[in-house]
Design a protein around this motif. Structure first.
Motif, PDB file in Angstrom:
ATOM      1  N   GLU A  74      47.490  39.745  28.250  1.00 28.34           N
ATOM      2  CA  GLU A  74      46.967  38.375  28.183  1.00 28.34           C
ATOM      3  C   GLU A  74      47.917  37.386  28.859  1.00 28.34           C
ATOM      4  O   GLU A  74      47.478  36.420  29.478  1.00 28.34           O
ATOM      5  CB  GLU A  74      46.726  37.981  26.717  1.00 28.34           C
ATOM      6  CG  GLU A  74      45.892  36.750  26.527  1.00 28.34           C
ATOM      7  CD  GLU A  74      44.453  36.856  27.045  1.00 28.34           C
ATOM      8  OE1 GLU A  74      43.838  35.790  27.287  1.00 28.34           O
ATOM      9  OE2 GLU A  74      43.932  37.977  27.205  1.00 28.34           O
ATOM     10  N   TYR A  77      47.149  37.295  32.532  1.00 30.64           N
ATOM     11  CA  TYR A  77      45.907  36.548  32.712  1.00 30.64           C
ATOM     12  C   TYR A  77      46.193  35.047  32.677  1.00 30.64           C
ATOM     13  O   TYR A  77      45.752  34.296  33.546  1.00 30.64           O
ATOM     14  CB  TYR A  77      44.887  36.947  31.639  1.00 30.64           C
ATOM     15  CG  TYR A  77      43.703  36.024  31.536  1.00 30.64           C
ATOM     16  CD1 TYR A  77      42.660  36.083  32.465  1.00 30.64           C
ATOM     17  CD2 TYR A  77      43.616  35.075  30.519  1.00 30.64           C
ATOM     18  CE1 TYR A  77      41.576  35.219  32.379  1.00 30.64           C
ATOM     19  CE2 TYR A  77      42.538  34.218  30.426  1.00 30.64           C
ATOM     20  CZ  TYR A  77      41.522  34.295  31.353  1.00 30.64           C
ATOM     21  OH  TYR A  77      40.442  33.435  31.269  1.00 30.64           O
ATOM     22  N   GLU A  78      46.966  34.607  31.686  1.00 32.14           N
ATOM     23  CA  GLU A  78      47.308  33.191  31.538  1.00 32.14           C
ATOM     24  C   GLU A  78      48.103  32.685  32.749  1.00 32.14           C
ATOM     25  O   GLU A  78      47.871  31.575  33.218  1.00 32.14           O
ATOM     26  CB  GLU A  78      48.095  32.946  30.248  1.00 32.14           C
ATOM     27  CG  GLU A  78      47.297  33.175  28.971  1.00 32.14           C
ATOM     28  CD  GLU A  78      46.150  32.184  28.779  1.00 32.14           C
ATOM     29  OE1 GLU A  78      46.221  31.054  29.310  1.00 32.14           O
ATOM     30  OE2 GLU A  78      45.179  32.558  28.095  1.00 32.14           O
ATOM     31  N   LYS A  90      38.358  31.233  35.373  1.00 27.39           N
ATOM     32  CA  LYS A  90      38.633  32.085  34.212  1.00 27.39           C
ATOM     33  C   LYS A  90      37.819  33.373  34.225  1.00 27.39           C
ATOM     34  O   LYS A  90      38.353  34.459  33.986  1.00 27.39           O
ATOM     35  CB  LYS A  90      38.334  31.324  32.910  1.00 27.39           C
ATOM     36  CG  LYS A  90      39.267  30.200  32.605  1.00 27.39           C
ATOM     37  CD  LYS A  90      38.843  29.482  31.333  1.00 27.39           C
ATOM     38  CE  LYS A  90      39.752  28.292  31.094  1.00 27.39           C
ATOM     39  NZ  LYS A  90      39.449  27.615  29.830  1.00 27.39           N
ATOM     40  N   LEU A  91      36.534  33.234  34.489  1.00 23.92           N
ATOM     41  CA  LEU A  91      35.658  34.410  34.443  1.00 23.92           C
ATOM     42  C   LEU A  91      35.945  35.386  35.579  1.00 23.92           C
ATOM     43  O   LEU A  91      35.903  36.604  35.396  1.00 23.92           O
ATOM     44  CB  LEU A  91      34.192  33.984  34.462  1.00 23.92           C
ATOM     45  CG  LEU A  91      33.722  33.156  33.267  1.00 23.92           C
ATOM     46  CD1 LEU A  91      32.274  32.710  33.455  1.00 23.92           C
ATOM     47  CD2 LEU A  91      33.869  33.943  31.968  1.00 23.92           C
ATOM     48  N   ARG A  94      39.249  37.183  34.783  1.00 23.65           N
ATOM     49  CA  ARG A  94      38.991  38.173  33.729  1.00 23.65           C
ATOM     50  C   ARG A  94      38.232  39.367  34.314  1.00 23.65           C
ATOM     51  O   ARG A  94      38.526  40.518  34.000  1.00 23.65           O
ATOM     52  CB  ARG A  94      38.191  37.511  32.597  1.00 23.65           C
ATOM     53  CG  ARG A  94      37.954  38.383  31.398  1.00 23.65           C
ATOM     54  CD  ARG A  94      39.145  38.624  30.531  1.00 23.65           C
ATOM     55  NE  ARG A  94      39.561  37.456  29.790  1.00 23.65           N
ATOM     56  CZ  ARG A  94      40.749  37.356  29.202  1.00 23.65           C
ATOM     57  NH1 ARG A  94      41.614  38.340  29.255  1.00 23.65           N
ATOM     58  NH2 ARG A  94      41.088  36.261  28.562  1.00 23.65           N
ATOM     59  N   SER A  95      37.271  39.087  35.198  1.00 25.27           N
ATOM     60  CA  SER A  95      36.486  40.182  35.783  1.00 25.27           C
ATOM     61  C   SER A  95      37.347  41.077  36.674  1.00 25.27           C
ATOM     62  O   SER A  95      37.099  42.279  36.749  1.00 25.27           O
ATOM     63  CB  SER A  95      35.287  39.637  36.565  1.00 25.27           C
ATOM     64  OG  SER A  95      35.675  39.134  37.824  1.00 25.27           O
ATOM     65  N   THR A  98      38.832  43.578  34.194  1.00 26.36           N
ATOM     66  CA  THR A  98      37.863  44.548  33.672  1.00 26.36           C
ATOM     67  C   THR A  98      37.254  45.398  34.797  1.00 26.36           C
ATOM     68  O   THR A  98      37.022  46.586  34.605  1.00 26.36           O
ATOM     69  CB  THR A  98      36.748  43.867  32.849  1.00 26.36           C
ATOM     70  OG1 THR A  98      36.105  42.886  33.652  1.00 26.36           O
ATOM     71  CG2 THR A  98      37.299  43.215  31.599  1.00 26.36           C
TER      72      THR A  98
END
Length: 186
Positions: A74, A77-78, A90-91, A94-95, A98
């Motif tokens: 995380e 990510y941040e 953000k999306l 995140r993608s 994943t």
């Protein structure tokens, strides 16, 4: 002066990308993953925006090392959200994480992502014979199928338009218009 596809602007970066990469078949998983990430970030933006930030993406995402990206904590990510050198969505960030995980799932299932993705075109680039911008599609039946399959597997930002652009970038389809010096006749 050489004739190029209609979308190539005066930018030297665009010319170099068009001349050296776009439409050239790519079979190694590392480069395929790089283009997958770049195309997903490009969704809704111009490709030149992505090209201008490509080196920043390369640094921010550990040279597009999907094994590292799949394990980002995380905190990483941040930090990516704070990186002004990339697209700070953000999306999409995140993608990328994943999608790296699902990318490796496909590798386990098929032996490589390359085998999986190239099977959609029978391991041969589709050479189109488009004369103008109006003839070049934004999607195809194959990009529709790939998009649905990837979404079913959990991937994000892999709509049919993104997947068709990916197919063009990695040479699964060769959409150089017939007046372009890069056009290749069968």
């Amino acid at each position: 002066m050489e004739n190029r596809c209609f979308w190539v602007t005066g930018s030297e970066l665009y010319k170099k990308y068009h001349d050296d990469e776009w439409g050239v078949p790519v079979y190694d998983d590392e480069t395929l993953f790089e283009f997958l990430i770049l195309e997903t970030f490009q969704a809704g933006l111009s490709w030149i925006t992505i090209l201008n930030k490509r080196e920043n993406f390369r640094k921010a995402f550990d040279n597009f090392d999907y094994k590292k990206i799949a394990k980002y904590p995380e905190s990483k990510y941040e930090s990516l959200l704070q990186d002004a050198g990339i697209i700070r969505n953000k999306l999409k960030i995140r993608s990328a994480i994943t999608n790296a995980q699902f990318f490796m799932e496909i590798q386990k299932e098929f032996g490589s992502f390359s085998k999986f993705i190239w099977s959609y075109v029978n391991n041969q680039p589709i050479i189109n014979k488009f004369r103008s911008r109006d003839e070049v599609p934004a999607t195809s039946k194959i990009s529709d199928i790939i998009s649905k399959d990837l979404k079913k597997r959990g991937f994000k930002f892999v709509g049919s338009t993104v997947m068709y652009a990916f197919m063009q970038a990695v040479g699964m389809v060769n959409d150089h218009t017939i007046n372009c010096f890069k056009y290749i006749e069968e």
